[in-house]
Design a protein around this motif. Structure first.
Motif, mmCIF file in Angstrom:
data_model
loop_
_atom_site.group_PDB
_atom_site.id
_atom_site.type_symbol
_atom_site.label_atom_id
_atom_site.label_comp_id
_atom_site.label_asym_id
_atom_site.label_seq_id
_atom_site.Cartn_x
_atom_site.Cartn_y
_atom_site.Cartn_z
ATOM 1 N N HIS A 69 -20.953 9.414 25.189
ATOM 2 C CA HIS A 69 -22.329 10.359 25.993
ATOM 3 C C HIS A 69 -21.718 11.830 26.386
ATOM 4 O O HIS A 69 -22.704 12.430 26.330
ATOM 5 C CB HIS A 69 -22.855 9.583 27.032
ATOM 6 N N TYR A 70 -20.542 12.038 26.506
ATOM 7 C CA TYR A 70 -20.245 13.313 27.002
ATOM 8 C C TYR A 70 -19.749 14.220 25.865
ATOM 9 O O TYR A 70 -19.432 15.410 26.156
ATOM 10 C CB TYR A 70 -19.237 13.092 27.886
ATOM 11 N N CYS A 71 -19.178 13.723 24.877
ATOM 12 C CA CYS A 71 -18.393 14.491 24.059
ATOM 13 C C CYS A 71 -19.345 15.354 22.836
ATOM 14 O O CYS A 71 -20.020 14.761 22.155
ATOM 15 C CB CYS A 71 -17.546 13.615 23.186
ATOM 16 N N LEU A 163 -4.060 8.936 24.734
ATOM 17 C CA LEU A 163 -5.197 8.466 24.666
ATOM 18 C C LEU A 163 -5.727 8.336 26.028
ATOM 19 O O LEU A 163 -5.228 7.555 26.965
ATOM 20 C CB LEU A 163 -4.901 7.061 24.191
ATOM 21 N N ARG A 164 -6.556 9.010 26.362
ATOM 22 C CA ARG A 164 -7.103 9.086 27.612
ATOM 23 C C ARG A 164 -7.888 7.871 28.077
ATOM 24 O O ARG A 164 -8.778 7.433 27.207
ATOM 25 C CB ARG A 164 -8.171 10.449 27.969
ATOM 26 N N ILE A 165 -7.900 7.271 29.350
ATOM 27 C CA ILE A 165 -8.718 6.215 29.723
ATOM 28 C C ILE A 165 -10.071 6.602 30.122
ATOM 29 O O ILE A 165 -11.065 5.795 30.120
ATOM 30 C CB ILE A 165 -7.979 5.331 30.853
ATOM 31 N N GLU A 166 -10.128 7.828 30.243
ATOM 32 C CA GLU A 166 -11.434 8.749 30.674
ATOM 33 C C GLU A 166 -11.925 8.331 32.019
ATOM 34 O O GLU A 166 -12.208 9.228 32.761
ATOM 35 C CB GLU A 166 -12.617 8.413 29.735
ATOM 36 N N THR A 167 -11.952 6.858 32.465
ATOM 37 C CA THR A 167 -12.083 6.373 33.674
ATOM 38 C C THR A 167 -11.637 5.285 33.830
ATOM 39 O O THR A 167 -11.875 4.411 32.944
ATOM 40 C CB THR A 167 -13.488 6.730 34.316
ATOM 41 N N VAL A 206 -7.843 11.233 32.464
ATOM 42 C CA VAL A 206 -9.421 11.259 32.799
ATOM 43 C C VAL A 206 -10.127 12.524 32.954
ATOM 44 O O VAL A 206 -9.552 13.382 33.085
ATOM 45 C CB VAL A 206 -9.297 10.279 34.363
ATOM 46 N N MET A 207 -11.526 12.213 32.958
ATOM 47 C CA MET A 207 -12.168 13.427 33.301
ATOM 48 C C MET A 207 -12.739 13.290 34.865
ATOM 49 O O MET A 207 -12.882 12.245 35.172
ATOM 50 C CB MET A 207 -13.656 13.232 32.650
ATOM 51 N N ILE A 208 -12.797 14.527 35.271
ATOM 52 C CA ILE A 208 -12.668 14.839 36.794
ATOM 53 C C ILE A 208 -14.281 15.365 37.077
ATOM 54 O O ILE A 208 -14.582 16.468 36.445
ATOM 55 C CB ILE A 208 -11.576 15.606 37.355
ATOM 56 N N GLY A 236 -8.603 16.774 33.041
ATOM 57 C CA GLY A 236 -9.199 18.031 33.670
ATOM 58 C C GLY A 236 -10.954 17.715 34.001
ATOM 59 O O GLY A 236 -11.162 16.557 33.796
ATOM 60 N N PRO A 237 -11.635 18.795 34.316
ATOM 61 C CA PRO A 237 -12.854 18.639 34.752
ATOM 62 C C PRO A 237 -13.969 18.234 33.759
ATOM 63 O O PRO A 237 -13.539 18.528 32.506
ATOM 64 C CB PRO A 237 -13.504 20.058 35.179
ATOM 65 N N TYR A 238 -14.979 17.303 33.894
ATOM 66 C CA TYR A 238 -16.127 17.109 32.790
ATOM 67 C C TYR A 238 -16.497 18.255 32.863
ATOM 68 O O TYR A 238 -17.102 18.948 33.636
ATOM 69 C CB TYR A 238 -16.792 15.961 33.386
ATOM 70 N N VAL A 239 -16.978 18.689 31.751
ATOM 71 C CA VAL A 239 -17.804 20.128 31.502
ATOM 72 C C VAL A 239 -18.985 19.761 30.448
ATOM 73 O O VAL A 239 -18.800 19.317 29.480
ATOM 74 C CB VAL A 239 -16.997 21.288 30.824
ATOM 75 N N GLU A 240 -20.131 19.928 30.958
ATOM 76 C CA GLU A 240 -21.205 19.625 30.150
ATOM 77 C C GLU A 240 -21.045 20.077 28.494
ATOM 78 O O GLU A 240 -20.771 21.095 28.445
ATOM 79 C CB GLU A 240 -22.785 20.074 30.581
ATOM 80 N N PHE A 318 -16.036 22.017 19.133
ATOM 81 C CA PHE A 318 -16.187 22.061 20.631
ATOM 82 C C PHE A 318 -16.745 20.718 21.268
ATOM 83 O O PHE A 318 -17.724 20.177 21.259
ATOM 84 C CB PHE A 318 -17.513 23.097 20.804
ATOM 85 N N LEU A 319 -15.657 20.339 22.311
ATOM 86 C CA LEU A 319 -15.789 18.956 22.807
ATOM 87 C C LEU A 319 -16.750 19.306 24.097
ATOM 88 O O LEU A 319 -17.614 18.437 24.375
ATOM 89 C CB LEU A 319 -14.511 18.529 23.314
ATOM 90 N N TYR A 320 -16.830 20.482 24.422
ATOM 91 C CA TYR A 320 -17.653 20.951 25.443
ATOM 92 C C TYR A 320 -17.889 22.220 25.554
ATOM 93 O O TYR A 320 -17.247 23.022 24.824
ATOM 94 C CB TYR A 320 -16.932 20.537 27.142
ATOM 95 N N ASP A 321 -18.828 22.893 26.537
ATOM 96 C CA ASP A 321 -19.322 24.309 26.358
ATOM 97 C C ASP A 321 -18.199 25.160 27.003
ATOM 98 O O ASP A 321 -17.425 24.814 27.712
ATOM 99 C CB ASP A 321 -20.586 24.425 27.018
HETATM 100 N N1 5AD Z 1 -15.909 17.556 29.333
HETATM 101 C C1 5AD Z 1 -14.711 17.438 29.450
HETATM 102 N N2 5AD Z 1 -13.678 16.784 28.710
HETATM 103 C C2 5AD Z 1 -14.148 16.080 27.395
HETATM 104 N N3 5AD Z 1 -13.687 15.368 26.471
HETATM 105 C C3 5AD Z 1 -14.674 15.048 25.607
HETATM 106 N N4 5AD Z 1 -15.789 15.595 26.025
HETATM 107 C C4 5AD Z 1 -15.531 16.241 27.005
HETATM 108 C C5 5AD Z 1 -16.412 16.919 28.263
HETATM 109 N N5 5AD Z 1 -17.860 17.055 27.925
HETATM 110 C C6 5AD Z 1 -12.255 15.297 26.676
HETATM 111 C C7 5AD Z 1 -12.251 13.679 26.569
HETATM 112 C C8 5AD Z 1 -11.217 13.242 25.417
HETATM 113 C C9 5AD Z 1 -10.650 14.476 25.101
HETATM 114 C C10 5AD Z 1 -10.410 14.834 23.953
HETATM 115 O O1 5AD Z 1 -11.745 15.318 25.379
HETATM 116 O O2 5AD Z 1 -11.359 13.126 27.781
HETATM 117 O O3 5AD Z 1 -10.322 12.153 25.512
#
Ligand code: 5AD
Length: 354
Positions: A69-71, A163-167, A206-208, A236-240, A318-321
């Motif tokens: 949902h985030y990627c 391989l991130r567990i993400e959370t 993980v994403m933070i 690292g931080p979760y970025v929309e 672009f995984l995130y903005d």
């Molecule tokens: N924000 C931050 N990290 C992200 N990833 C994917 N989408 C996002 C996002 N929106 C990270 C995930 C993945 C890695 C390749 O990129 O943690 O494991």
């Protein structure tokens, strides 16, 4: 000055950091937060030294079978161009990293289980080993695969896997992934176990600052990494990412600045919890502040992954903005350890090499 090694052990001089203490550390702000970051920086210097290791990042393919949902490269994202680098292009990147004396590379890409993909990676790893006389280290980051695939890639010459567990919170994991067998939490845990059993140096992360994530979740993420006895971490931080379901959801979320500070505190706390692992200063930190990776290094990180993907593909990964396209290494130049693999001390110790 307060010493956090003492601080977190003040009620019990022998037991390691626990969840409650970690929550306290992650909640520090202002001058107290700075003390935590400084302490972690000192811990890093004392245990693994001031060296910064480089991994040239090759974004191999944005084709992915998953729909997280985030990627930004999720399967149902409408990105204009899906690409996979040719063998020649990857070898060119590897040669570049080798000539620049980077020590090692990371081949990262979306999750693809086709035999074509699997055997292409086997060939690539073999050719890179050949091209560099076995001297360029190779990390793979290509998602969840079967134990057999992990073994084939390991035998071809890859020695690290991310391989991130993400959370580590299963409920939160479910809320940011589709509810189907492809995105099963238990399978992800199993994949991490398979990687360890195959013999890789294993990295996770993980994403933070995910919507719905608590301080306790993050403290438990740190304990999860500790209990898994990981060798490396990238977090690292979760970025929309615009257009993804999580970016569009109305769930409450922390402002970016807070996610950034929390990421620094996570890096620092992990350094104190696991002093001898490798911790990456991730690109997502730099997506929020230009100096992001530098701050992460000061707070205890010791690895940087400069992007060496050919320019024409970068906009398709672009995984995130606001993902930074390049990076200026001048500021940290003096500490860069060129030509070294930079194996995590923890891995060397566990395998009895030291
Ligand atoms: N924000 C931050 N990290 C992200 N990833 C994917 N989408 C996002 C996002 N929106 C990270 C995930 C993945 C890695 C390749 O990129 O943690 O494991």
């Amino acid at each position: 000055m307060q010493n956090y090694h003492n601080f977190y052990r003040k009620n019990d001089p022998v037991s390691p950091l626990g969840v409650d203490r970690l929550v306290e550390m992650l909640s520090l702000e202002g001058a107290e937060m700075e003390l935590l970051l400084e302490e972690a920086g000192r811990c890093r210097s004392a245990v693994v030294g001031d060296g910064v290791y480089l991994r040239g990042l090759i974004e191999y393919s944005n084709i992915c079978r998953k729909d997280c949902h985030y990627c930004g490269i999720r399967r149902s994202s409408s990105i204009a161009c899906r690409y996979t680098l040719t063998e020649g292009e990857v070898l060119e990147c590897a040669r570049y990293a080798f000539e620049k004396n980077y020590g090692s590379i990371v081949i990262q890409g979306g999750e693809n289980r086709s035999e074509d993909h699997i055997s292409a990676i086997v060939r690539l790893v073999g050719k890179i080993k050949e091209l560099t006389g076995g001297r360029l280290g190779i990390t793979l980051s290509l998602g969840e695969q079967t134990g057999d695939t992990y073994r084939r890639w390991f035998e071809a010459g890859a020695h690290r896997y991310l391989l991130r567990i993400e959370t580590s919170n299963e409920r939160l994991y479910k809320s940011i992934h589709p509810c189907d067998p492809l995105h099963d939490f238990a399978s992800r845990l199993r994949a991490l176990e398979d990687l360890r059993n195959t013999g890789y140096q294993v990295g996770t992360g993980v994403m933070i600052g995910l919507p719905g994530q608590s301080m306790e979740d993050l403290a438990r993420d740190l304990m999860y990494m500790h209990d898994l006895d990981i060798d490396m971490c990238g977090m690292g931080p979760y970025v929309e990412s615009e257009g993804t379901p999580l970016a569009a959801s109305r769930l409450p979320r922390l402002p970016l600045g807070k996610r950034y500070d929390l990421s620094l505190k996570m890096v620092a706390s992990l350094r104190l919890l696991m002093p001898d692992i490798n911790i990456a200063a991730t690109t997502a930190m730099q997506a929020i502040y230009p100096e992001g990776r530098l701050h992460a290094l000061r707070a205890g990180a010791n690895v940087i992954m400069p992007n060496i993907t050919p320019g024409k593909y970068r906009e398709s990964y672009f995984l995130y903005d606001n993902k930074p396209l390049s990076f200026d290494s001048n500021i940290i130049e003096k500490n860069i350890r060129y030509g070294e693999w930079g194996d995590p001390l923890r891995f060397s110790r566990r395998s009895g090499n030291r």
